[in-house]
Design a protein around this motif. Sequence first.
Motif, PDB file in Angstrom:
ATOM      1  N   THR A  67      -9.897  -0.786   6.260  1.00 29.93           N
ATOM      2  CA  THR A  67      -9.082  -0.745   5.051  1.00 29.93           C
ATOM      3  C   THR A  67      -8.662   0.677   4.690  1.00 29.93           C
ATOM      4  OG1 THR A  67     -11.055  -0.646   3.677  1.00 29.93           O
ATOM      5  CG2 THR A  67     -10.141  -2.833   4.125  1.00 29.93           C
ATOM      6  N   ASN A  68      -7.573   0.741   3.922  1.00 27.46           N
ATOM      7  CA  ASN A  68      -7.067   2.018   3.445  1.00 27.46           C
ATOM      8  C   ASN A  68      -6.499   1.776   2.049  1.00 27.46           C
ATOM      9  OD1 ASN A  68      -6.178   4.848   3.792  1.00 27.46           O
ATOM     10  ND2 ASN A  68      -4.148   3.944   3.630  1.00 27.46           N
ATOM     11  N   TYR A  69      -6.724   2.738   1.138  1.00 29.09           N
ATOM     12  CA  TYR A  69      -6.303   2.554  -0.247  1.00 29.09           C
ATOM     13  C   TYR A  69      -5.568   3.778  -0.769  1.00 29.09           C
ATOM     14  CZ  TYR A  69      -9.734  -1.229  -0.190  1.00 29.09           C
ATOM     15  OH  TYR A  69     -10.438  -2.363   0.121  1.00 29.09           O
ATOM     16  N   THR A  72     -10.062  -3.960  -3.925  1.00 31.43           N
ATOM     17  CA  THR A  72     -10.596  -4.292  -2.605  1.00 31.43           C
ATOM     18  C   THR A  72      -9.654  -5.262  -1.906  1.00 31.43           C
ATOM     19  OG1 THR A  72     -12.883  -4.025  -3.395  1.00 31.43           O
ATOM     20  CG2 THR A  72     -12.545  -5.206  -1.318  1.00 31.43           C
ATOM     21  N   ALA A 107      -2.729  -0.873  -0.685  1.00 30.19           N
ATOM     22  CA  ALA A 107      -3.839  -1.011   0.248  1.00 30.19           C
ATOM     23  C   ALA A 107      -3.358  -1.677   1.528  1.00 30.19           C
ATOM     24  CB  ALA A 107      -4.964  -1.838  -0.374  1.00 30.19           C
ATOM     25  N   ASP A 166      -5.013   6.554  -3.503  1.00 30.90           N
ATOM     26  CA  ASP A 166      -6.023   7.256  -4.295  1.00 30.90           C
ATOM     27  C   ASP A 166      -6.157   6.662  -5.694  1.00 30.90           C
ATOM     28  OD1 ASP A 166      -5.312  10.586  -2.945  1.00 30.90           O
ATOM     29  OD2 ASP A 166      -6.604   8.971  -2.223  1.00 30.90           O
ATOM     30  N   SER A 167      -5.065   6.185  -6.228  1.00 27.72           N
ATOM     31  CA  SER A 167      -5.053   5.676  -7.602  1.00 27.72           C
ATOM     32  C   SER A 167      -5.859   4.391  -7.783  1.00 27.72           C
ATOM     33  CB  SER A 167      -3.613   5.437  -8.063  1.00 27.72           C
ATOM     34  OG  SER A 167      -2.978   4.514  -7.210  1.00 27.72           O
ATOM     35  N   VAL A 168      -6.177   3.696  -6.684  1.00 35.11           N
ATOM     36  CA  VAL A 168      -6.901   2.426  -6.809  1.00 35.11           C
ATOM     37  C   VAL A 168      -8.259   2.436  -6.112  1.00 35.11           C
ATOM     38  CG1 VAL A 168      -4.689   1.212  -6.946  1.00 35.11           C
ATOM     39  CG2 VAL A 168      -5.933   1.301  -4.753  1.00 35.11           C
ATOM     40  N   LYS A 169      -8.589   3.536  -5.441  1.00 37.98           N
ATOM     41  CA  LYS A 169      -9.865   3.610  -4.730  1.00 37.98           C
ATOM     42  C   LYS A 169     -11.031   3.387  -5.692  1.00 37.98           C
ATOM     43  CE  LYS A 169      -8.690   6.606  -0.829  1.00 37.98           C
ATOM     44  NZ  LYS A 169      -8.826   7.955  -0.239  1.00 37.98           N
ATOM     45  N   GLY A 170     -11.963   2.557  -5.239  1.00 34.65           N
ATOM     46  CA  GLY A 170     -13.128   2.256  -6.057  1.00 34.65           C
ATOM     47  C   GLY A 170     -12.916   1.137  -7.050  1.00 34.65           C
ATOM     48  N   ARG A 171     -11.657   0.708  -7.229  1.00 30.61           N
ATOM     49  CA  ARG A 171     -11.366  -0.358  -8.183  1.00 30.61           C
ATOM     50  C   ARG A 171     -10.800  -1.603  -7.496  1.00 30.61           C
ATOM     51  NH1 ARG A 171      -7.479   0.284 -11.859  1.00 30.61           N
ATOM     52  NH2 ARG A 171      -6.238   1.746 -10.617  1.00 30.61           N
TER      53      ARG A 171
END
Length: 117
Positions: A59-61, A70, A51, A63-68
């Motif tokens: 912010t930028n994440y 911050t 991230a 794909d494997s951690v998006k939604g989990r």
Amino acid sequence: QVQLVESGGGLVQPGGSLRLSCAVSGSIFIFRINSMGWYRQAPGKERELVATITTTSTTNYADSVKGRFTISRDNAKTTVYLQMNSLKPEDTAVYFCNMPTRNQNYWGQGTQVTVSS
């Protein structure tokens, strides 16, 4: 001398949470004018971006951690955080804090995160 020091890693069960911190010392000014990032490196794998956060908190994440996960920053404390929820065994890695500046790419020493039952 600018230093990045990570903390907050540890052993957690799948589905659990951890909050990583990265304290930047040596220059409040440099912290405030630079984006910050978290990377991770699992055994036998290359270091990968997790991230990033800009000076305006965009912010930028991965794909494997998006939604989990911050990412956030506190300019007054010159600290960047990574809140990790719903952790999975594949999140196991050494997590590194990064501050890319014009003159130097700064890294912390890393903090181990292990997700296992």
